[in-house]
Design an enzyme around this catalytic site. Sequence first.
Site, PDB file in Angstrom:
ATOM      1  N   THR A  45     127.187  37.091  71.059  1.00 56.85           N
ATOM      2  CA  THR A  45     127.450  36.608  72.419  1.00 56.85           C
ATOM      3  C   THR A  45     126.284  35.686  72.775  1.00 56.85           C
ATOM      4  O   THR A  45     125.115  36.019  72.542  1.00 56.85           O
ATOM      5  CB  THR A  45     127.641  37.758  73.428  1.00 56.85           C
ATOM      6  OG1 THR A  45     127.866  37.188  74.720  1.00 56.85           O
ATOM      7  CG2 THR A  45     126.452  38.707  73.486  1.00 56.85           C
ATOM      8  N   GLU A  46     126.597  34.498  73.301  1.00 50.27           N
ATOM      9  CA  GLU A  46     125.570  33.464  73.399  1.00 50.27           C
ATOM     10  C   GLU A  46     124.481  33.790  74.423  1.00 50.27           C
ATOM     11  O   GLU A  46     123.434  33.169  74.425  1.00 50.27           O
ATOM     12  CB  GLU A  46     126.185  32.086  73.678  1.00 50.27           C
ATOM     13  CG  GLU A  46     126.922  31.950  74.988  1.00 50.27           C
ATOM     14  CD  GLU A  46     128.419  32.174  74.808  1.00 50.27           C
ATOM     15  OE1 GLU A  46     128.797  33.002  73.946  1.00 50.27           O
ATOM     16  OE2 GLU A  46     129.196  31.529  75.541  1.00 50.27           O
ATOM     17  N   ASN A  47     124.717  34.796  75.287  1.00 47.85           N
ATOM     18  CA  ASN A  47     123.637  35.196  76.190  1.00 47.85           C
ATOM     19  C   ASN A  47     122.612  36.088  75.508  1.00 47.85           C
ATOM     20  O   ASN A  47     121.666  36.527  76.163  1.00 47.85           O
ATOM     21  CB  ASN A  47     124.187  35.848  77.467  1.00 47.85           C
ATOM     22  CG  ASN A  47     125.145  36.972  77.194  1.00 47.85           C
ATOM     23  OD1 ASN A  47     125.951  36.901  76.260  1.00 47.85           O
ATOM     24  ND2 ASN A  47     125.081  38.015  77.999  1.00 47.85           N
TER      25      ASN A  47
END
Lengths: 218, 218, 215, 215
Positions: A45-47
């Site tokens: 997840t890019e966060n």
Amino acid sequence: MDVREKVGRRGARLFKDGMLVNLGIGMPTSLSNYIPEGIKLHFQTENGAIGFGPSPEKGYENPYLTNAGANPLTILPGGCYFDSATSFGLIRGGHVDATVLGVLEVDEKGNLANYMVPGKLVPGMGGAMDLATGSKMVVVVTEHCDRNGNPKILKQCRLPLTAKESVDWILSELALIEVTKDGLVLREIAPNTTIEEVQAKTEAALVIPGEGVKLMEY
Amino acid sequence: MDVREKVGRRGARLFKDGMLVNLGIGMPTSLSNYIPEGIKLHFQTENGAIGFGPSPEKGYENPYLTNAGANPLTILPGGCYFDSATSFGLIRGGHVDATVLGVLEVDEKGNLANYMVPGKLVPGMGGAMDLATGSKMVVVVTEHCDRNGNPKILKQCRLPLTAKESVDWILSELALIEVTKDGLVLREIAPNTTIEEVQAKTEAALVIPGEGVKLMEY
Amino acid sequence: MAKIITADEAAAMVSDGDTILVGGFLAVGSPEAICDALVSSNVKNLTLICNDTGWPDRGVGKLIMNKQFKKVIASHLGTNKETGRQMSEGELEVELNPQGTLIERIRAGGVGLGGFYTPTGVGTPVAEGKEIRVINGREMLLEMPLRGKFAFIKGFVGDKHGNLRYQATGRNFNPEIALAADIVIAEVDHLVDFMDPDDVVTPGVLVDYIVRRDI
Amino acid sequence: MAKIITADEAAAMVSDGDTILVGGFLAVGSPEAICDALVSSNVKNLTLICNDTGWPDRGVGKLIMNKQFKKVIASHLGTNKETGRQMSEGELEVELNPQGTLIERIRAGGVGLGGFYTPTGVGTPVAEGKEIRVINGREMLLEMPLRGKFAFIKGFVGDKHGNLRYQATGRNFNPEIALAADIVIAEVDHLVDFMDPDDVVTPGVLVDYIVRRDI
């Protein structure tokens, strides 16, 4: 089977064991429900996490552990966290093996448009441009036509692009299409359709490969 | 007092409480022996630590904890480790408050040369260029003249530069000189010398400030 | 899951002429068992990207002594006189970079950037042949990304998923090098089943193979 | 030693027209107590650099609702409709950046780089007015560094020396933001005397003030 299940089942079989995968919000997420046995993927997840698991039970949410849509996550053994610079370093640096994105339009050069409609409020591209530009394999999942029955797979995108010449595969409830230098190659069609119907619903010309078009399996 | 002690004692008083400081190998290291009471500094080593303490006792060395010269270190409470990208991010980004470097030559524009002599083997600049370029305050400590009695403080460096226009202070056993836009301002001289002697041993012209030249205290 | 192999198996993957990146700062945080295996394999004409060339008997210095490099990209050579000898006698090509520029070039190669502007090196021999540009009133050099075929890194603790953690100043170039190569091989002092995900420094997905020191 | 202050004292340092960077991703990892204090202080005409504009009742979104910004630099606004309203009615200037470009611009500002080339955004509206250059056969955009006067970050654990550690995806923009401002103020959930130096994510020397949540 509805569109999401069809796309989810076929899309999940595009992955190979051990891949690092990023799934966009919406239809792309449905692929995670159908990963074939024996295939272990690492979800990013890019966060800032790799190796997340299913949603937590109610009451067990960690407010510090969410996906890119701010929904609570769990982490699996072997997972890890990192900051946004590292996360997008992984994405832009080609370390993400596959990204699955929804689109408004995609075209025969592999251009994709999924973040703005001129005249409408622009919510922002978030991480979509980096994911579409940097991932080794970019898969677009979409309903074959829009709500009005117009093709979404075009000769040339009309909306502002999210990324240029970056899509590798286009998957809809009707067809699996490979984006190549020679154009859009029709690899598979759904059991309930024909090559002629798929072409009729696609603005771009489809290339029929010499080895033939397969019937999609779910 | 030998040269190192003189330079060390005066140089240490250039620091302010709380500064993040990087000391080069050799004479610059001697400043750490004379930090005034009430002044707490954070020492950085560019291979990836802040807050290191004295050398460990024999037998208590950690092979993974060394300074930029590969000598064993200890770490103080409040210290931290980081990778080289972060370390040089701190240096180039202006987060290091003061760097103390030795030199072969320094000139009236604040240019400094300390890493190569043409025709001789070049060991490499290591972190010196980043430290001289990025630190908020760059202090050069040096014997006022070289072994042959020739000035090291020049009108213009003749050796290839380590960094351009970056030195703020020049400190020798004879003088403390501030590098300003108007040239080299003589701020202090040692008790055993005269302004005339310092100028005679300095190729660049020294500016005598209106408020006068102080006597150096140790 | 990272595949667990021996140091000799790691060295056997390398072919003459390959570019390798090796972690470590004066051999602190260098993969010593892999360096020994590369000496034994005697692979030649390598290009090395590393902070320095170690010591004659430690780190990549052992490969220098065995004349296995045709080119070295580093920031410092002073602790291994053999590097200087090979360089001055024309046996070895050496490219010296400021240390901060070197690690940032490796990072750029690893995170998909096409280069960056830095003030370090302006007005020095490092600037020769490079584009200079004034940005926010300051002269800057354009520096380009670096990558290699193999990254040989050294972790203190690794887990079976390939996640790595370093100790103290043994971290240095290792995390960036892990991003900048096609094949990443990590030597570790200790192997555990898994670690706290907040403790991971190098994500396991970057690590293809692990060489254990603790067996 | 980082000085320990209240959220109100932190907010009182900010003047009308300042540029602030705020950590957090959709308010996860945002300093909520400081955001509340900034709403109370009612400072105006700020420029915000943040991944997004949070939610109407969470994170920097609370300052959006209170109309405290004249400009926002972010990657996404979709979770706070008031941002879109202010933008479309000309009350607020918005600059949208790809998320990876935004964090890298902040990093460049923090680590003293003058800009970088990235392939992200080529052929899109993001490329408008920017230099394009072909590097290693690929088109790249030149992106410039970002900095601000204040960084407001959120740590999970801080120590008295200012060292910070984050939890899970609460890390996000916080470590880079801590490098890219003149004054760095960290809100922490827990304050300890000191931590293992290998556990530190943000070095304490970067943190000027700490706001405690645990008292």
